[in-house]
Design a protein around this motif. Structure first.
Motif, PDB file in Angstrom:
ATOM      1  N   ALA A   1       9.500   7.733   5.719  1.00 14.31           N
ATOM      2  CA  ALA A   1       9.155   8.523   6.912  1.00 14.31           C
ATOM      3  C   ALA A   1       7.984   9.476   6.645  1.00 14.31           C
ATOM      4  O   ALA A   1       7.963  10.163   5.628  1.00 14.31           O
ATOM      5  CB  ALA A   1      10.370   9.320   7.377  1.00 14.31           C
ATOM      6  N   THR A   2       7.028   9.478   7.556  1.00 12.95           N
ATOM      7  CA  THR A   2       5.933  10.437   7.474  1.00 12.95           C
ATOM      8  C   THR A   2       6.483  11.823   7.797  1.00 12.95           C
ATOM      9  O   THR A   2       6.156  12.794   7.142  1.00 12.95           O
ATOM     10  CB  THR A   2       4.843  10.097   8.518  1.00 12.95           C
ATOM     11  OG1 THR A   2       4.849   8.705   8.777  1.00 12.95           O
ATOM     12  CG2 THR A   2       3.484  10.559   8.045  1.00 12.95           C
ATOM     13  N   TYR A   3       7.296  11.868   8.849  1.00 10.74           N
ATOM     14  CA  TYR A   3       7.935  13.119   9.241  1.00 10.74           C
ATOM     15  C   TYR A   3       9.444  12.912   9.289  1.00 10.74           C
ATOM     16  O   TYR A   3       9.927  12.027  10.001  1.00 10.74           O
ATOM     17  CB  TYR A   3       7.444  13.569  10.624  1.00 10.74           C
ATOM     18  CG  TYR A   3       5.943  13.761  10.675  1.00 10.74           C
ATOM     19  CD1 TYR A   3       5.317  14.763   9.925  1.00 10.74           C
ATOM     20  CD2 TYR A   3       5.148  12.928  11.461  1.00 10.74           C
ATOM     21  CE1 TYR A   3       3.938  14.932   9.962  1.00 10.74           C
ATOM     22  CE2 TYR A   3       3.767  13.092  11.505  1.00 10.74           C
ATOM     23  CZ  TYR A   3       3.175  14.101  10.746  1.00 10.74           C
ATOM     24  OH  TYR A   3       1.823  14.250  10.788  1.00 10.74           O
ATOM     25  N   GLY A   4      10.150  13.703   8.531  1.00 12.70           N
ATOM     26  CA  GLY A   4      11.597  13.580   8.498  1.00 12.70           C
ATOM     27  C   GLY A   4      12.255  14.773   9.170  1.00 12.70           C
ATOM     28  O   GLY A   4      11.868  15.913   8.937  1.00 12.70           O
TER      29      GLY A   4
ATOM     30  N   PRO B   1       0.841  -1.193   0.000  1.00  6.78           N
ATOM     31  CA  PRO B   1       0.000   0.000   0.000  1.00  6.78           C
ATOM     32  C   PRO B   1       0.878   1.245   0.000  1.00  6.78           C
ATOM     33  O   PRO B   1       1.958   1.232   0.583  1.00  6.78           O
ATOM     34  CB  PRO B   1      -0.791  -0.121   1.310  1.00  6.78           C
ATOM     35  CG  PRO B   1      -0.023  -1.079   2.146  1.00  6.78           C
ATOM     36  CD  PRO B   1       0.714  -1.980   1.218  1.00  6.78           C
TER      37      PRO B   1
ATOM     38  N   ALA C   1       2.984  17.937  15.193  1.00  7.05           N
ATOM     39  CA  ALA C   1       2.569  17.047  14.097  1.00  7.05           C
ATOM     40  C   ALA C   1       2.029  15.732  14.643  1.00  7.05           C
ATOM     41  O   ALA C   1       0.993  15.234  14.196  1.00  7.05           O
ATOM     42  CB  ALA C   1       3.751  16.797  13.169  1.00  7.05           C
TER      43      ALA C   1
ATOM     44  N   ARG D   1       2.498   4.624   1.054  1.00  4.69           N
ATOM     45  CA  ARG D   1       2.679   5.213   2.390  1.00  4.69           C
ATOM     46  C   ARG D   1       2.075   6.608   2.422  1.00  4.69           C
ATOM     47  O   ARG D   1       1.998   7.282   1.418  1.00  4.69           O
ATOM     48  CB  ARG D   1       4.163   5.297   2.733  1.00  4.69           C
ATOM     49  CG  ARG D   1       4.765   3.966   3.112  1.00  4.69           C
ATOM     50  CD  ARG D   1       5.862   4.176   4.157  1.00  4.69           C
ATOM     51  NE  ARG D   1       5.309   4.721   5.376  1.00  4.69           N
ATOM     52  CZ  ARG D   1       4.807   3.971   6.362  1.00  4.69           C
ATOM     53  NH1 ARG D   1       4.803   2.674   6.268  1.00  4.69           N
ATOM     54  NH2 ARG D   1       4.305   4.535   7.446  1.00  4.69           N
ATOM     55  N   ILE D   2       1.662   6.991   3.633  1.00  2.07           N
ATOM     56  CA  ILE D   2       1.181   8.355   3.823  1.00  2.07           C
ATOM     57  C   ILE D   2       2.308   9.278   3.375  1.00  2.07           C
ATOM     58  O   ILE D   2       3.452   9.096   3.796  1.00  2.07           O
ATOM     59  CB  ILE D   2       0.883   8.606   5.325  1.00  2.07           C
ATOM     60  CG1 ILE D   2       0.010   7.499   5.883  1.00  2.07           C
ATOM     61  CG2 ILE D   2       0.300   9.983   5.551  1.00  2.07           C
ATOM     62  CD1 ILE D   2       0.154   7.306   7.381  1.00  2.07           C
ATOM     63  N   ALA D   3       1.988  10.231   2.524  1.00  3.07           N
ATOM     64  CA  ALA D   3       3.024  11.091   1.951  1.00  3.07           C
ATOM     65  C   ALA D   3       3.887  11.702   3.051  1.00  3.07           C
ATOM     66  O   ALA D   3       3.383  12.259   4.012  1.00  3.07           O
ATOM     67  CB  ALA D   3       2.376  12.194   1.136  1.00  3.07           C
ATOM     68  N   GLY D   4       5.173  11.545   2.898  1.00  5.78           N
ATOM     69  CA  GLY D   4       6.063  12.033   3.933  1.00  5.78           C
ATOM     70  C   GLY D   4       6.490  13.465   3.672  1.00  5.78           C
ATOM     71  O   GLY D   4       6.393  13.957   2.554  1.00  5.78           O
ATOM     72  N   ARG D   5       6.927  14.126   4.721  1.00  6.83           N
ATOM     73  CA  ARG D   5       7.488  15.459   4.497  1.00  6.83           C
ATOM     74  C   ARG D   5       8.613  15.716   5.493  1.00  6.83           C
ATOM     75  O   ARG D   5       8.606  15.219   6.621  1.00  6.83           O
ATOM     76  CB  ARG D   5       6.396  16.526   4.592  1.00  6.83           C
ATOM     77  CG  ARG D   5       5.890  16.828   5.974  1.00  6.83           C
ATOM     78  CD  ARG D   5       5.098  18.140   5.962  1.00  6.83           C
ATOM     79  NE  ARG D   5       5.024  18.704   7.286  1.00  6.83           N
ATOM     80  CZ  ARG D   5       3.986  18.542   8.114  1.00  6.83           C
ATOM     81  NH1 ARG D   5       2.947  17.836   7.733  1.00  6.83           N
ATOM     82  NH2 ARG D   5       4.008  19.080   9.318  1.00  6.83           N
ATOM     83  N   LYS D   6       9.594  16.461   4.999  1.00  6.51           N
ATOM     84  CA  LYS D   6      10.694  16.819   5.884  1.00  6.51           C
ATOM     85  C   LYS D   6      10.336  18.111   6.583  1.00  6.51           C
ATOM     86  O   LYS D   6       9.867  19.050   5.955  1.00  6.51           O
ATOM     87  CB  LYS D   6      11.983  16.962   5.077  1.00  6.51           C
ATOM     88  CG  LYS D   6      12.588  15.599   4.731  1.00  6.51           C
ATOM     89  CD  LYS D   6      13.978  15.709   4.147  1.00  6.51           C
ATOM     90  CE  LYS D   6      14.470  14.329   3.745  1.00  6.51           C
ATOM     91  NZ  LYS D   6      15.227  14.332   2.500  1.00  6.51           N
ATOM     92  N   LEU D   7      10.529  18.129   7.884  1.00  7.26           N
ATOM     93  CA  LEU D   7      10.209  19.328   8.652  1.00  7.26           C
ATOM     94  C   LEU D   7      11.334  20.345   8.478  1.00  7.26           C
ATOM     95  O   LEU D   7      12.488  19.978   8.285  1.00  7.26           O
ATOM     96  CB  LEU D   7      10.041  18.981  10.135  1.00  7.26           C
ATOM     97  CG  LEU D   7       9.015  17.896  10.462  1.00  7.26           C
ATOM     98  CD1 LEU D   7       8.975  17.642  11.970  1.00  7.26           C
ATOM     99  CD2 LEU D   7       7.628  18.271   9.954  1.00  7.26           C
TER     100      LEU D   7
ATOM    101  N   TYR E   1       2.729   5.572  11.412  1.00  8.17           N
ATOM    102  CA  TYR E   1       3.470   6.818  11.228  1.00  8.17           C
ATOM    103  C   TYR E   1       4.936   6.547  11.544  1.00  8.17           C
ATOM    104  O   TYR E   1       5.242   5.879  12.535  1.00  8.17           O
ATOM    105  CB  TYR E   1       2.938   7.920  12.154  1.00  8.17           C
ATOM    106  CG  TYR E   1       1.569   8.404  11.738  1.00  8.17           C
ATOM    107  CD1 TYR E   1       1.439   9.495  10.882  1.00  8.17           C
ATOM    108  CD2 TYR E   1       0.418   7.751  12.168  1.00  8.17           C
ATOM    109  CE1 TYR E   1       0.189   9.940  10.476  1.00  8.17           C
ATOM    110  CE2 TYR E   1      -0.839   8.186  11.761  1.00  8.17           C
ATOM    111  CZ  TYR E   1      -0.948   9.276  10.917  1.00  8.17           C
ATOM    112  OH  TYR E   1      -2.183   9.706  10.513  1.00  8.17           O
TER     113      TYR E   1
ATOM    114  N   GLU F   1      -1.815  16.384  14.140  1.00  8.14           N
ATOM    115  CA  GLU F   1      -2.064  15.909  12.786  1.00  8.14           C
ATOM    116  C   GLU F   1      -2.261  14.395  12.793  1.00  8.14           C
ATOM    117  O   GLU F   1      -3.304  13.877  12.420  1.00  8.14           O
ATOM    118  CB  GLU F   1      -0.845  16.268  11.934  1.00  8.14           C
ATOM    119  CG  GLU F   1      -1.136  16.611  10.508  1.00  8.14           C
ATOM    120  CD  GLU F   1       0.153  17.067   9.845  1.00  8.14           C
ATOM    121  OE1 GLU F   1       0.371  18.287   9.754  1.00  8.14           O
ATOM    122  OE2 GLU F   1       0.947  16.197   9.447  1.00  8.14           O
ATOM    123  N   ALA F   2      -1.237  13.694  13.257  1.00  8.65           N
ATOM    124  CA  ALA F   2      -1.302  12.231  13.250  1.00  8.65           C
ATOM    125  C   ALA F   2      -2.155  11.716  14.419  1.00  8.65           C
ATOM    126  O   ALA F   2      -2.759  10.654  14.324  1.00  8.65           O
ATOM    127  CB  ALA F   2       0.109  11.656  13.341  1.00  8.65           C
TER     128      ALA F   2
END
Ligand SMILES: Cc1cc2nc3c(=O)[nH]c(=O)nc-3n(C[C@H](O)[C@H](O)[C@H](O)COP(=O)(O)OP(=O)(O)OC[C@H]3O[C@@H](n4cnc5c(N)ncnc54)[C@H](O)[C@@H]3O)c2cc1C
Lengths: 253, 319
Positions: free
Chosen positions: B295-298, A222, A245, A224-230, B279, A249-250
């Motif tokens: 990673a959901t959050y990197g 499946p 987050a 993955r939930i779209a990831g983002r770099k903080l 997550y 969010e999560a």
């Protein structure tokens, strides 16, 4: 002591897996012995080195499974049996355990050792199912095995720690990492393994009643939930963003 | 007869969350195929848990007093209950214990079994089980063609949904029968901490932590979150921590709601064990590390600065 070690061929983890309709596309797949089965082979050989007897490597699979048996020969097993199944539902543990248990019964083995799971299906079923079919005890996740005649003392991994158990042969064992350090096949072993005989058995000869699973479909994993770099200026900034987050969010913490 | 039989699990006298997850999943299956849900607990104190299981759909909560865990004893007892209830579907946890007794139960009941299912649905009156294969590089859907369909199910993979079941309490007379493997002693020195297998939050450390003396940084965050402590194989092979903490292909497979990877590169063998986490947080100073692909959050930064800051931030908001 007559020892059967179970050896399964699986795709190397690094191999790219292409998903077909009901099975994977095997073109380009690199095959290896499932890592936990290497502990099983090694343990079989060590038991024989101590107590005498014979180690028989058994692999169930299509023609290519013979390669795994050659490796087992090179490590030092005495005999190899290939249970040749061509239209094999790799995932069906009860079918596999039925064929293998019937073979082991005919061989009258004292000990059956397999890996704690194979790394393609991760089911942890076959070896304990064999124990049930043979009506013998088992030790799962073995970290240490000691034989005193038929008496067996074993240390095994359990949730949160280890357990020492006592039982007796005939029995089945699943090998956990830590049981031993598998030896590398010697060059001499590899050369002589090429010439050694591999006994072939067909499912019909072993009295198989057939598969109990139907593969409906295979699919890619499946998304993955779209990831983002903080983005943050400093550690404190990262920390407060992450906490936000994860909580807002999560909603996981 | 289209009943569902669920086997729950207790730990230190408390109900494990998997018991509710499976009862809830069993309820959905039973509603689709028109049957009842029986949840079995191995305990002499079943009354204490009946309310919790009724609230997630159990029609009957069955207590079986089978004594100390032994795979043979549990298999004998559970099989006796299966013979009595004649369910169409049996759900068991893919826990350390569940893996062992389920294999024996399947053979006794002459049933096909799908192990380590993460998805359960119903099609044409039959359960379709989804499970990851080849280290999570593919997913497969199976139906079981035998009369009884058996499944072991991964922890944290099923939603718990409130739904009122009849919740009748039964005490089973099933016994453990003959057990041929005797437990001599147990060492549970790692025992009081949260266990990886059922943890809903895991904080893991990799080679990026530099040395075993730095585990407290990771452990502090884990303790603050009530999380289990995980590790990459590199740290286990280096002798920094015991193998029981290893996550991955040759370690434990986990599916927490939240997996926080600190100083872990994200090798395929590591992803094989944690890739189905809901997550994933990655803290790594190398922005190109493969862990960021999942990673959901990197967070691209030094873990020695970010992890302590995170711990104190969480301490503030969690009180
Ligand atoms: C058969 C087989 C089975 C295996 N099974 C497993 C398994 O079960 N589990 C497993 O984990 N691996 C397994 N491996 C090993 C795997 O291939 C990797 O070697 C391992 O996962 C790497 O561990 P690591 O990420 O901790 O270390 P590394 O790959 O060395 O990564 C360390 C990371 O830390 C980062 N870092 C360094 N310093 C800092 C800092 N100050 N702050 C932030 N980040 C920092 C680096 O950028 C790097 O990305 C297996 C391998 C094989 C061949």
């Amino acid at each position: 002591m007559k020892i059967v070690v179970l050896v399964k061929q699986v795709p190397d983890t690094e191999t790219n897996i292409k998903v077909g309709d009901k099975s994977i596309n095997e073109a380009g797949v690199k095959w290896i012995i499932s890592p936990y089965d290497e502990f099983a082979i090694e343990e079989g050989i060590r038991i024989r080195e101590k107590s005498g007897g014979e180690v028989i490597a058994v692999s169930l699979g299509p023609d290519r499974a013979v390669e795994a048996l050659r490796t087992a020969y090179a490590m030092g097993v005495d005999r190899a049996i290939h249970v040749k199944v061509d239209d094999y539902v790799t995932f069906d543990s009860t079918y596999t355990s039925e064929l293998l248990a019937n073979l082991i019964k005919a061989e009258n083995a004292d000990v059956v050792i397999g890996g704690r799971q194979s790394i393609d299906t991760d089911s942890s079923q076959v070896v304990v199912q064999i124990a049930e079919r043979l009506n013998v005890p088992h030790v799962a996740m073995a970290l240490k095995l000691e034989f005193d005649g038929n008496k067996v003392t074993a240390t095994r991994e359990i949730e949160g720690g280890t357990e020492v158990v006592e039982t007796s042969a005939p029995l089945a064992v699943t090998a956990q990492k830590g049981l031993n350090e598998p030896r590398y096949p010697s060059l001499k072993g590899i050369m002589s393994a090429k010439k050694k005989p591999v006994d072939v058995k067909k499912p019909e000869e072993l009295g198989a009643t057939g598969s109990k699973l139907e593969v409906v479909s295979l699919e890619p994993p499946p998304p993955r939930i779209a990831g983002r770099k903080l983005e943050a200026a400093d550690a404190q900034g990262f920390a407060s963003q992450l906490v936000k987050a994860l909580r807002e969010e999560a909603k996981v913490i | 007869m289209a009943d569902v039989l669920v086997v729950g699990e207790l730990k230190n006298g408390e109900l494990k969350k998997i018991s509710k997850e499976l009862t809830s999943a069993g309820r959905k299956i039973a509603d689709a195929i028109g049957g009842k849900v029986h949840t079995v607990l191995i305990t002499d104190n079943v009354d204490a848990f009946a309310g919790d299981l009724k609230a997630v759909g159990a029609d009957a909560v069955i207590g079986a007093n089978l004594g100390e865990f032994s795979p043979e004893g549990y298999a004998n007892g559970i099989f006796a209950i299966i013979q009595e209830k004649k369910p169409a579907v049996v759900l068991m946890p893919h826990s350390a214990q569940g893996k062992e007794y389920s294999a024996r139960v399947a053979i006794k009941a002459n049933a096909g079994i799908v192990a380590d299912a993460v998805g359960l649905s119903v099609d044409g009156g039959k359960v379709v089980a989804k499970k990851p294969i080849y280290s999570g590089k593919a997913y497969a859907n199976f139906k079981v063609s035998s009369e009884i369909q058996m499944f072991t199910v991964r922890a944290n993979s099923q939603e718990v949904t409130p739904k009122d079941g009849a919740g009748a309490v039964e005490k089973s007379g099933a016994s453990a029968g003959e057990v041929r493997t005797k437990s001599i002693s147990k060492d549970l020195s790692g025992g009081n901490k949260v266990q990886l297998a059922d943890a809903s939050i895991i904080v893991s450390g990799g080679r990026g932590i530099k040395g075993p003396e730095n585990w407290p940084i990771i452990q502090d965050l884990a303790d603050t979150l009530g999380a289990a402590l995980g590790a990459s194989r590199a740290t286990v092979d280096a002798g920094w921590i015991s193998h029981s903490h290893q996550v991955g292909q040759t370690g434990k497979t986990v599916s927490p709601n939240c997996y926080i990877a600190c100083g872990i590169s994200g090798a395929i063998q590591h992803l094989a064990g944690m890739g189905s986490s809901k997550y994933i947080v990655a803290i790594n100073k190398d922005g190109d590390a493969p862990i960021f692909k999942v990673a959901t959050y990197g967070v691209v930064a030094d873990l020695f600065e970010v992890v302590p800051a995170l711990t104190s931030e969480f301490k503030k908001v969690l009180g």
